[in-house]
Enzyme design. Structure first.
Site: not given
Length: 393
Positions: A62, A99, A122
Site C-alpha cells: 500500500r 499480510l 498461517k
C-alpha cells in the site's frame, strides 16, 4: 526464541541460496507477493532462487515506495502501489500472501477471484467461517490454495510421523506442544499484538495446534477441556499467552493434548532469556516417548529423541533430507520453505506433491483455534474491518 529462529533462517538462506541460484525455465511459475513483510525473504524470495520453475515477478504494498525498495533489494522486476494492481496483472500466475492475519481471508478471496493460485501464510484466516468460505471458492475456481505450514514439508517432520504411524511403539496416549519467545523480543508496536489485525499468541504460534493435530492424526478435538489466556495489559482481548488441554477421540480412544504458546515468556530468574525453548512437541505412545526438538525450523537444527519404555534405552535421530516422503528429492541445505515451494509448484503444475496441507485440515485448524479462544473467554478472532487502516506493508 521464535524470533531468533526466524532471524537465523534469514542468515542461513542468504548463505546457502546464494550459492545455488539456477537458470529459470521458460514456463516458470510467476509469483507475486502481497505485502513487504519481513518473512518474504525466508518464505519465498530466497527459496525461489534455487528453483528453476519459479520467478518472483512482482511485489505489492500500500506504500509504493516500500514496494520499490524491496523490488530493488531483491531484484524483483516490478513493484506495485496496491494489492489490486498486482492481482490485475495477467502475467502473474500465483501469489504469496504475507499480510496481517485479519487480512488473509479478504485478500485470498480477491486473489482467487482474479484467477491466481494462492500460497497463504498461517494462520489460514481470522476464523473458521472465513476458512470455509475461501476453501469453497478455491474448489469452485479449480485453483490451488494452501496454508503455508512450511514445517510440515520437511523430512524430519515426516520421520516422526512415520515412527508414530508404524505402530512399532503402540498407539498415541498423549502429546504436549510448546512455543515461546523471550519477554521483550517482540516489540509492542508489532502487528501480532493488534486485535483488529487478528493478533494474539495462539494465532501467531498456531504451530502448537498444527503439530498436535498432525501427529495425533486428527481433525478437530472432541472437546477443549480447558483454555487459559494471559491477556496483554494494553488490550485484554489479545492473548499474550495461551494454555489449553484438548481431548481427541481416535475411534473411541481418547488422547489428551496440551498446548502452550507465549509471546512474552518470562526470563529465568528474571534476567536469563529462555533461548533454548524452541518450538517442540512430545508424543507419548504405549511403548515410547518421542520428543521432536525445534519442529518449526528443523533445517537449522533439530533432534528426534526416542525413549523406548520396554528397553529403557534412548536413541536420537536427525534428518535434513530424504525421509519417507521425499526420498531422493531435496538437498540437506533446503529450508522448510524450500521444501514447501517444491510441493506448491508440483500442485500447481498438476503433479502430486510428496506432502500437502489440505483445505480440510486448514478448516479444522481454524475451528480448533476458534474453540480454544471461545473456551478461554476471549472469543474468536474477526477479520480486519475495512474501517481499520492497517500497516502500509
Amino acid at each position: 526464541m521464535a524470533m531468533l529462529l526466524q532471524l537465523t533462517t534469514f542468515i542461513q538462506q542468504y548463505v546457502y541460496e546464494r550459492g545455488h541460484e539456477v537458470p529459470k525455465a521458460p514456463d516458470a511459475l510467476r509469483i507475486g507477493i502481497l505485502s513487504t513483510a519481513m518473512i518474504n525473504s525466508a518464505a519465498l524470495i530466497r527459496p525461489a532462487a534455487s528453483h528453476g520453475g519459479v520467478i518472483v515477478s512482482g511485489i505489492a504494498s500500500r506504500n509504493l515506495q516500500q514496494a520499490q525498495e524491496d523490488a530493488r533489494k531483491y531484484a524483483i522486476p516490478k513493484a506495485y502501489g496496491s494489492y489490486d494492481e498486482l492481482l490485475n496483472e495477467p502475467g502473474i500466475d500465483a501469489v504469496y500472501i504475507s499480510l496481517p492475519n485479519g487480512m488473509h481471508g479478504t485478500w485470498a478471496r480477491k486473489a482467487l477471484q482474479a484467477g491466481k493460485h494462492v500460497l497463504l501464510e498461517k494462520p489460514f484466516t481470522a476464523n473458521a467461517d472465513e476458512a470455509r468460505s475461501i476453501a469453497k471458492l478455491a474448489q469452485e475456481k479449480n485453483l490451488v490454495l494452501v496454508e503455508a505450514f512450511h514445517w510440515q514439508f520437511h523430512p524430519a517432520a515426516h520421520v516422526v510421523k512415520a515412527l508414530i504411524d508404524s505402530g512399532k511403539y503402540g498407539p498415541v496416549l498423549r502429546t504436549c506442544a510448546k512455543m515461546t519467545t523471550p519477554s521483550g523480543s517482540i516489540p509492542r508496536s508489532d502487528i501480532r499484538w493488534e486485535y483488529a489485525l487478528a493478533g494474539g499468541s495462539l494465532m501467531d504460534m498456531t504451530y502448537v495446534i498444527s503439530s498436535t493435530r498432525y501427529y495425533v492424526n486428527a481433525g478437530t478435538p472432541r472437546e477443549v477441556v480447558e483454555a487459559k489466556a494471559r491477556p496483554t495489559q494494553n488490550d485484554p482481548r489479545v492473548d499474550e499467552a495461551m494454555e489449553a488441554t484438548l481431548r481427541f477421540d481416535l475411534g473411541g480412544r481418547m488422547v489428551e493434548s496440551k498446548i502452550y504458546s507465549d509471546m512474552d515468556r518470562a526470563n529465568l530468574f528474571g534476567f536469563i532469556p529462555r533461548i533454548w525453548e524452541t518450538p517442540s512437541i512430545e508424543i507419548e505412545t504405549e511403548h515410547a516417548v518421542i520428543y521432536f526438538y525445534n519442529f518449526m525450523m528443523p533445517h537449522l537444527y533439530h533432534y528426534i529423541q526416542v525413549y523406548d519404555k520396554r528397553t529403557g534405552r534412548t536413541h536420537t535421530e536427525k534428518h535434513y533430507s530424504g525421509g519417507p516422503q521425499w526420498n531422493n528429492r531435496g538437498e540437506s541445505w533446503w529450508s522448510t520453505y524450500r521444501y514447501q515451494l517444491e510441493a506448491f509448484v508440483d500442485k500447481v503444475r498438476g503433479r502430486e506433491p510428496p506432502h500437502w496441507v489440505t483445505l480440510e485440515s486448514s478448516i479444522a485448524q481454524m475451528e480448533t483455534i476458534d474453540t480454544i479462544y471461545e473456551k478461554s473467554g476471549l472469543g474468536k478472532r474477526q477479520p480486519t474491518p475495512e474501517s481499520v487502516d492497517p500497516p502500509r506493508v
